[in-house]
Structure formats: C-alpha cells, structure tokens
Write a protein that holds these residues in place. Structure first.
Motif, PDB file in Angstrom:
ATOM      1  N   LEU A 155       0.833  -1.191   0.000  1.00 11.58           N
ATOM      2  CA  LEU A 155       0.000   0.000   0.000  1.00 11.58           C
ATOM      3  C   LEU A 155       0.873   1.247   0.000  1.00 11.58           C
ATOM      4  O   LEU A 155       1.923   1.288   0.636  1.00 11.58           O
ATOM      5  CB  LEU A 155      -0.894   0.023   1.242  1.00 11.58           C
ATOM      6  N   HIS A 156       0.423   2.263  -0.685  1.00  9.51           N
ATOM      7  CA  HIS A 156       1.151   3.530  -0.648  1.00  9.51           C
ATOM      8  C   HIS A 156       0.179   4.682  -0.908  1.00  9.51           C
ATOM      9  O   HIS A 156      -0.264   5.330   0.032  1.00  9.51           O
ATOM     10  CB  HIS A 156       2.280   3.551  -1.671  1.00  9.51           C
ATOM     11  N   ALA A 157      -0.173   4.904  -2.149  1.00  5.37           N
ATOM     12  CA  ALA A 157      -1.106   5.985  -2.470  1.00  5.37           C
ATOM     13  C   ALA A 157      -2.510   5.420  -2.605  1.00  5.37           C
ATOM     14  O   ALA A 157      -3.132   5.502  -3.662  1.00  5.37           O
ATOM     15  CB  ALA A 157      -0.668   6.690  -3.745  1.00  5.37           C
ATOM     16  N   ASP A 158      -2.993   4.831  -1.544  1.00  5.10           N
ATOM     17  CA  ASP A 158      -4.302   4.199  -1.538  1.00  5.10           C
ATOM     18  C   ASP A 158      -5.062   4.701  -0.311  1.00  5.10           C
ATOM     19  O   ASP A 158      -4.491   4.816   0.773  1.00  5.10           O
ATOM     20  CB  ASP A 158      -4.167   2.680  -1.456  1.00  5.10           C
ATOM     21  N   ALA A 159      -6.333   4.973  -0.462  1.00  6.92           N
ATOM     22  CA  ALA A 159      -7.141   5.495   0.649  1.00  6.92           C
ATOM     23  C   ALA A 159      -7.534   4.355   1.577  1.00  6.92           C
ATOM     24  O   ALA A 159      -8.708   4.071   1.799  1.00  6.92           O
ATOM     25  CB  ALA A 159      -8.370   6.209   0.103  1.00  6.92           C
ATOM     26  N   PHE A 883       3.815  -5.118  -8.774  1.00  7.81           N
ATOM     27  CA  PHE A 883       3.056  -5.618  -7.621  1.00  7.81           C
ATOM     28  C   PHE A 883       2.610  -4.466  -6.726  1.00  7.81           C
ATOM     29  O   PHE A 883       2.777  -4.487  -5.512  1.00  7.81           O
ATOM     30  CB  PHE A 883       3.884  -6.658  -6.851  1.00  7.81           C
ATOM     31  N   LEU A 884       2.034  -3.454  -7.371  1.00  2.30           N
ATOM     32  CA  LEU A 884       1.513  -2.281  -6.681  1.00  2.30           C
ATOM     33  C   LEU A 884       0.041  -2.116  -7.032  1.00  2.30           C
ATOM     34  O   LEU A 884      -0.481  -2.791  -7.916  1.00  2.30           O
ATOM     35  CB  LEU A 884       2.281  -1.012  -7.108  1.00  2.30           C
ATOM     36  N   SER A 885      -0.613  -1.188  -6.366  1.00  3.16           N
ATOM     37  CA  SER A 885      -1.980  -0.839  -6.751  1.00  3.16           C
ATOM     38  C   SER A 885      -1.928   0.209  -7.861  1.00  3.16           C
ATOM     39  O   SER A 885      -0.931   0.926  -8.023  1.00  3.16           O
ATOM     40  CB  SER A 885      -2.739  -0.280  -5.555  1.00  3.16           C
ATOM     41  N   VAL A 886      -3.016   0.312  -8.619  1.00  3.76           N
ATOM     42  CA  VAL A 886      -3.086   1.305  -9.695  1.00  3.76           C
ATOM     43  C   VAL A 886      -3.015   2.715  -9.124  1.00  3.76           C
ATOM     44  O   VAL A 886      -2.382   3.605  -9.709  1.00  3.76           O
ATOM     45  CB  VAL A 886      -4.382   1.104 -10.514  1.00  3.76           C
ATOM     46  N   HIS A 887      -3.631   2.928  -7.948  1.00  5.44           N
ATOM     47  CA  HIS A 887      -3.570   4.257  -7.329  1.00  5.44           C
ATOM     48  C   HIS A 887      -2.125   4.643  -6.992  1.00  5.44           C
ATOM     49  O   HIS A 887      -1.730   5.801  -7.161  1.00  5.44           O
ATOM     50  CB  HIS A 887      -4.407   4.272  -6.041  1.00  5.44           C
TER      51      HIS A 887
END
Length: 918
Positions: A155-159, A883-887
């Motif tokens: 997780l990084h730029a995810d709400a 292996f990250l989120s799109v956000h």
C-alpha cells in the motif's frame, strides 16, 4: 465510561494513520502488546466513531481458526467481491479458487492471491476511505497472514488504513515483522487509577486502588475485570483483597465462573458459539433445537457482556471463548461438535462437517480419518495448505494403524511446509520420522526436510537432505530418486560457489552416477538433464557438450503440462549459459517467463525474470533488462526480502560507478547471508564491466579471473577477459582464455561466440593484417546477434586498434559507430571511454553528449514506474509488473512528471536518461 485513559500517544498515531487515508495515502500500524493491554479497545475506538467516514471491515482472529486457511481473507474480502471483475484475469481466477468460485487442476499461487487482494481493496477504496481492522492477528491463519502482510507492504497511495493488533508469538512466523509498530503497554499509575475508578460502581478506597493498580501492572483488562470480580466490601476497603489477584490464567477462571453461573441453556449456547469457527448466527440457531437452546438463551450472556450476536457472533474477549470451551466437560464438547457436523452437512459444507466430526471423535476411527483425507485434498486444491495440514494431522490422530498414521503425519508436514509454517512442519515431521519402517518412507521424510530447509533459506541444507532422500530411495524407487535429484540440481545451482562439501553440483553429479537408470526403463527429460549436468561436472565440458545440447533439445520438446517443467527450464537455462549459447538462453528464458505467467506461479516467475533479464543484458537491450530486473526486485520486496543483483548489473553498464560499488557490497552481504552463491559470479562480472569501461585493465582482469572457467555461467565475458589480460600484459593468461573460447565456439557456433572468438584472436595476434581481418570478421558475426552490445564492443576495439595503428580517419568512423550504439543503449561508461578515444583520434562530440545518465531526483520506486511508463506500459500494466496498486502507480507517476517537468509519456520517454534513482 471512557476506556481510553492514558492513550493519547496511541490515539495520535491511529488518527495520523486515518488522516493519511483521508488524503489518499495509506496508513499501516501494528499494535503490539500482551493480553489485556488495550489493543482491542483501541480498535473498538476506531470502529465506534473515530473512523465514521470510513468503510470498515474487521476480523477478530481466534486460535481455533488458525488452522482454517484463508479464514480471515474470506471475512475481510467477502463484502468486496463485487469488485472482482476489475481485476486482471489471472488474479481474478486465483481469488475465485480461494472463494470456491472456480476450479483448477492445481492450487492457486499465494502470491497471485495476494496481488488480487490488493487490487480488490484498492478498487473498493475508490468510493470512500477503507479501514481494515484485524484483532489478535497472531492467530491469523498462515495464508491470510501472508496475504494481508503483502497488502500492507504494497500500500502507498491508496485510501486505505490497516491496523493489526497482535501479541508476540515466538512459535509462529511473524508475517507482520517490519511493518510500522506501536507498543501498547500497561497504563501509567494515574491513568490506571482513573480507569479503575470509572469501572467501580460504588466506593473505592485509595489504598485498594493503589494495590490493584500495582498488582495488575496497569493492564487495562485486568483492571476492569478486577472491578467486576471484587466485591463492594473489598473495593471499599472493608474486606480483605484476594491473594493473589485474578490475573493471567486466573482471568480464565474468572470468566469460567461467570459462565457457570448462567442458566444451562445459555451455557450450552456459549459452548456452541465457542466451538463454531464460522461465527455465523445462522449456524447457532440451526444447532439450537438439537442442543436444547433458542434465541432467548442469549439474553443472559449478552446482559453480562460475555458475547454479542449481530451479523456475527463475537465474544467480549478471546479468553472468554477459551474459558467456555476448555472449561466444558469433554462429553459436552463432543456432543456439540457432532451436532455442528450435522448442521454443516445440511448447509453443504462438507469440509467443515469433516472438521467437526474429527473434533467429536474420541477414539480412533478409520471412517472419519478417511473423510478427513478427502477434505484435505479439497482444501489443498483451494490453496488452503494450512487447513489441509490440520485435517491430515487430525486424520493421523484418528488412525489406528501406525504405518497409515505415519504417512498421514508426513503428508501433514509437507502441506505445512508448502503453507510457509516451518515450525509446525518440523514438529509434524519429527513426529512422522519416529515411524522409521522402510527406505521409501525414510526417503520421503528427507524430501520434506529439504522443503523445510528451503523455506528457512538454507539452500545447502536443502541439497544435503535431497541427496540423502535420493540415496535412501534409490534401491526401492529409482524413478522417484532421480526426480528428486533434479530438485537437488536446482538447489545446488542456487548455492553456487558457497555450497559446502557434499552439497555442490559435483556432489549431485556423483549421486546421479551412483543411481543409474536401470536397463529398459524409459529415460525422462529429467534424466537427460541429470546425465548432461553429471557429465559436465565429472568429465568436463569437452565430453559433456553433446549431452548438454541433447538435454536442451529435450527440454524444448517438453509439454507445458509436465510436472517438473519449471525445474527443467531453469536447469536448461543454466546449461545454455555454460555453453555460451545466448540464442537458446533467450528462447528458454522467455518460455519459462510465459509458463510462469500463465500459471501465476511466483517462484518460477522469479527464476524467469532473472534469466530473461540476463539474456537482455548481454544483448545490450538495457532498457528491457532493467524493466525485468525492476520486476524481479519488486517481487522480492513484495515477499518481504531484498535483491540488489539486478540493480548492480544495470548500474555497472549504465556507467554509474559509485552506485555500482555500493551495490556490490550489498550483493555480497546478501549472498553470504542467504547462501545464494550464484550471485557472486555476476557480482564479479559487474566489477569487470566497471573497471573495463574505465580502461582499468589490471583491475578488470582480477575482478573475474577467479570465476572464469569451463563451468562458469559468465561465458559471455570471455572476450572481455581476453581484452583485460592482453592490455594488462598477461599474454599467457590471454592465450589460455583464447583457447577456452575457441573450444566453446567450436561446440556452440552461434554468431555471438564466433564474433567473440574473432575479436579475441584479433586482440592476441601480433600480425596487423590478420588483426584487421579478424576485427572485421567479428563485426560481421556480431551484426547477426540479437541486440547491439557485442557489435558496439567490436567496433570500439577495432577503432582503438586503428588509432594505435595511426589510421585516425578509419578509427574515427569505427569509434563514432561504437559511441552511437553505446549511447543509444544507455551504456554510458563505455560511451565515455569511446569518447576519450575519439578525442585522442582528433574528433570530438557535442558537450555533454557522453555524460553518464544522472538525475538522482527520483526514488527507486518512482524510477521503476517512470521507466515502465516511458516504455509505453499503462498504469494497470505497471501495477501488475511491480506488484503495486493502480492508485500507487498513478501517484508515483504524477510525482515523476512534476520532478522532471514533463507533461506526457512521450516527453518522459525522451527523458529516459534521467530515469535513475537517488
């Protein structure tokens, strides 16, 4: 009652984590503390109001459910399954298997399940911030713990905010290690006193208050329970206090006494709730008529806050559940499990039925044991190896025959190893190993032992165990013994030069020779690979060449459904590098990549990325090599590890010398710590590239001299080593290397090696006429090679030779060609060396044209995202590769655009030389 006395720091950290999610960034926190320290209360505080603007999902883990794989994941993700269509097909299929929506012939890869879980939660957070609460995370099942830790790390730029509450549990793998933590300890004296005062309904004597606070160590749960347990006279100081105070295990006795004071129907309801791992009220009400209770029986328990029944059944504290369950007579527990088994059957939950039948059994029962075996197979096929292991272990306990019991224990140990629980796997294996009866069984024990060693990062120990297994099995099952030797071969390759005596590739070869294939038995592809590798190590490359080529050809023909395909492809890639066959390496490496991607298998994909990245590197396709190495590094980071080798090789070729030297130390430390000696030859190769690009020939030769030989994996560096030896005055060594290269090119006459041989001969000949013909021949061969690197090096060395022959006009033409090739591929170290030669030949380049790529403004993650975006990948494709989120990808890309002052991907591609990290 304010239950958060003295928790200002904790509330501050939790609020900060929530605020991060409100800003579109993630927040992760692990609350660590002992039983009753207030972790659950902090989660309750978040759920009750601090996160009112969040969508909240919560899972309270309990010890009995730690054996049900993916139990927590089911609870946390089920509300979000509507987002499944947004996931890529492989991820959707893997998660579908876990939830029983899809059936496949093999279990889903846990890594793919983790990536799907990240995507699912990320998609859900599009509408409003998401808060995931996990209480008693130390009791999470192995599969859920690994997946949720993966999600938290990526997780990084995810709400999204994730908060785990956990105790330290030395007997279990701590998947949450390394995540941000906050210690939750006892309250200070003042806060503890105020909490106790708020919990006492009547008078509280100051002396009693101080003694209770001291006795409890400020533990909030103990304080509240003391207020419940002590009488009004004791609290007011009119009666003496009990000695000792009811703490720790005594709390369980307090809860048990409280439960025993309830009506019989309520006690039975509590026991049924404690025995049901689903916490589903529907299960409770279905079991009630048979066990003699109805919904009204819950009132007395809810009045005393022992449990609440809403959407789920939840005990006030896990100790209440333990006290109720273990405090009940065995006969009552077995009766409850028998009824719950009937309910599970009515609901179509065949595996849960088997689990309850096992809990209800008090004597050995072959029928129930067989049903558990079948349930274990179904559970395994859904990827729940922890649950499969638990079912098999219980099946073994119910098996009267000692031989059958031993085999079920062994299967349980193997399943636990696959689940990633080395401690539990070892305990089961130790129990299974006590039943030593025949050589086949003993060999299988060693094979499982090897898997445990591999799990704990001990490749050499794994090789020892595999060789022991093969020797034990050889006389009774030669086919299985030789299949195990293929595993041993791959493990020994990982250990490389760090393999101790008895665990080397030669050790594997000697064992293969001692276990020949019997006459008349059909040779498999694995046999062909084994015999080829054996010939290399026992006879040398001269005699083994034909067998190596035969092995590579056999692997080429192997079907995609072959059970050992990944191991065979990995071995064949290794053989191709030993042969110096860059054409075959490229073909096999990319097939391994395609098969690993098709099956969604993380470990084979790691191997594939290493081989494909190397193949692209030696071709000079540095951008593609860097992309693959980036993905390999991201995969390791997602698994909670690190790998620096790819970054080192790229830095060496990009001409970032200081970065390369720092990375070299990191690679050596990692290789020594993990026993992965295969990294060391490539470390030395990187050093050779750094020194050679700076014309430091003595240092370049010494960098790799100890690694170059017939069995070396860096045959592509032989011509470079001839150059380093010749230029440093080591003529004898140069001729020895030339002889090795000559034999290699004769056996493997691919354009790359033929061109290398011509270039090496040109370097070592004293005849100018012959040298020129050989340089031209080298360039012609290298024009037929995939990628520009070898051709650039041949133009470079030809141009340097021409300048030394005082043919400066011809030299400038060759050197300019070399410089254009080096500059285009981003090999700025060699571009700078070529520019110096051009200057010496009376030519010059525009100012800054050959400056090493720089920037240093981007973080490593930003640089990876930027490189993929510059190459044309979409945000979704970048997310899948790293292996990250799109956000998170979108966030990093916006920062890259801002830092580099670009406004489109086209502009970003034009600034590719700036896409390096600080």
């Amino acid at each position: 009652m304010d239950e958060l006395f003295g928790r200002d720091e904790e509330r501050g950290r939790l609020t900060a984590a929530l605020d991060e999610a409100r800003r579109g960034m993630s927040g992760v926190l692990v609350l660590r503390g002992g039983p009753g320290s207030g972790k659950s209360t902090l989660l309750d505080h978040l759920q009750a109001g601090a996160a009112a603007d969040f969508e909240i999902v919560r899972f309270d883990a309990v010890e009995s459910e730690a054996e049900l794989g993916f139990a927590a994941l089911h609870q946390l993700l089920r509300p979000h399954l509507s987002q499944l269509p947004k996931l890529p097909d492989p991820q959707r299929a893997a998660l579908g298997q876990v939830f029983g929506f899809e059936e496949r012939t093999s279990p889903p890869d846990r890594f793919l399940v983790a990536l799907a879980s990240l995507g699912l939660l990320d998609a859900r957070a599009d509408d409003r911030p998401l808060l995931c609460l996990v209480d008693d995370a130390h009791w999470l099942d192995e599969e859920s713990a690994a997946v949720l830790a993966f999600v938290a790390r990526r997780l990084h730029a995810d709400a999204i905010t994730m908060v785990f509450a956990a105790r330290n549990h030395p007997d279990r793998v701590d998947h949450l290690a390394g995540l941000p933590e906050l210690a939750v300890t006892g309250l200070d004296t003042d806060a503890a006193g105020r909490l106790l005062e708020s919990a006492v309904p009547g008078a509280l004597d100051p002396g009693v208050r101080d003694r209770v606070v001291t006795s409890t160590g400020g533990n909030p749960l103990a304080l509240v329970e003391a207020a419940r347990e002590l009488s009004a006279d004791q609290l007011s100081g009119e009666a003496s206090l009990p000695e000792p105070m009811p703490l720790g295990s005594a709390l369980e006795r307090v809860y048990l006494r409280e439960a025993l004071a309830l009506p019989p129907q309520t006690r039975t309801l509590l026991l049924t709730s404690a025995a049901d791992p689903t916490s589903d009220p529907n299960v409770l009400w279905r079991a009630g008529p048979e066990l003699g209770f109805d919904a009204g029986a819950a009132a007395a328990a809810e009045e005393r806050s022992l449990l609440s029944i809403r959407e789920t059944v939840r005990f006030r504290h896990p100790l209440i559940r333990s006290a109720v369950y273990y405090g009940a007579p065995l006969a009552q527990r077995t009766r409850v499990h028998a009824v719950l088994a009937e309910v599970a059957a009515d609901l179509g939950e065949v595996d849960l039925r088997a689990w309850h039948l096992a809990a209800a059994a008090t004597d050995p029962d072959d029928v129930v044991a067989a049903e558990l075996d079948r349930a274990a197979v179904r559970t395994r096929d859904r990827g729940d190896w922890t649950g499969s292991s638990s079912l098999l272990a219980r099946s073994a306990a119910l098996t009267p025959d000692p031989h059958a019991r031993a085999r079920r224990l062994l299967a349980a140990a193997e399943a636990s190893a696959v689940a990633g629980s080395p401690g539990r796997a070892q305990a089961l294996l130790d129990e299974a190993a006590a039943y030593r009866d025949d050589r086949r069984y003993n060999g299988l024990v060693q094979r499982v032992q090897a898997r445990i060693h591999r799990l704990t990062g001990a490749p050499a120990a794994a090789t020892y165990a595999l060789l022991a297994a093969a020797r034990e099995l050889g006389p009774v099952d030669i086919r299985l013994a030789r299949d195990i030797l293929v595993e041993a071969l791959v493990q020994a390759q990982i250990s490389g030069s760090l393999a101790p005596p008895g665990a080397t590739r030669r050790s594997v070869a000697e064992t293969v020779r001692s276990l020949p294939l019997p006459a008349g038995m059909r040779a498999t592809t694995g046999d062909v690979v084994l015999e080829a590798d054996t010939a290399v190590h026992l006879e040398g490359l001269a005699g083994a060449g034909p067998r190596l080529r035969q092995a590579v050809a056999a692997v080429r023909q192997e079907e995609s459904t072959a059970p050992e395909l990944f191991q065979l492809l990995a071995a064949a890639c290794s053989h191709a590098t030993v042969l110096g066959d860059d054409v075959t390496l490229h073909e096999l490496a990319w097939r391994l990549h395609a098969e690993a991607g098709r099956q969604g298998a993380a470990i084979p994909m790691a191997l594939a990325l290493s081989h494909t990245a190397l193949s692209e590197l030696i071709a000079g396709r540095l951008d593609e090599s860097e992309r693959l190495f980036d993905q390999r590094t991201a995969l390791e980071e997602a698994r909670g590890s690190q790998l620096y080798l790819g970054a080192l090789l790229i830095a060496a070729w990009r001409g970032r010398f200081e970065e390369a030297r720092a990375l070299a130390e990191a690679v050596r430390e990692h290789a020594d710590r993990t026993g992965q000696g295969y990294q060391l030859v490539f470390l030395d190769y990187a050093r050779c590239v750094v020194e050679l690009s700076q014309s430091r020939y003595e240092e370049a030769y010494l960098s790799l001299a100890g690694q170059i030989g017939e069995l070396c994996q860096a045959k592509f560096a032989l011509a470079d080593m001839v150059e380093a030896a010749t230029r440093s005055g080591r003529q004898d060594e140069a001729l020895g290397l030339l002889e090795l290269l000559t034999r290699l090119a004769e056996r493997t006459p691919v354009p790359g090696l033929l061109g290398d041989l011509a270039r090496a001969r040109a370097l070592t000949t004293a005849d100018p006429s012959s040298a020129e013909k050989l340089y031209v021949q080298a360039i012609r061969h290298h024009e037929d090679v995939r990628g520009p690197l070898r051709r650039a090096r041949s133009h470079q060395l030809y141009g340097e030779w021409l300048r030394r022959e005082r043919r400066t006009r011809d030299a400038r033409h060759e050197l300019r060609t070399a410089h254009e090739l080096f500059d285009a591929m981003g090999a700025q170290g060699f571009a700078a060396r070529t520019a110096q030669e051009l200057s010496a030949a009376g030519d010059s380049l525009p100012a800054g044209a050959h400056a090493p790529s720089g920037g240093g403004e981007l973080t490593p993650q930003e640089a990876r995202v930027a490189r993929l975006a510059a190459g044309g990948a979409t945000n979704g494709e970048i997310a899948a590769q790293l292996f990250l989120s799109v956000h998170t990808v979108d966030y990093h890309l916006r920062k890259v655009f801002r830092k580099l002052d670009v406004h489109s991907r086209r502009e970003l591609a034009a600034r590719r030389d700036r896409l390096t990290s600080a």
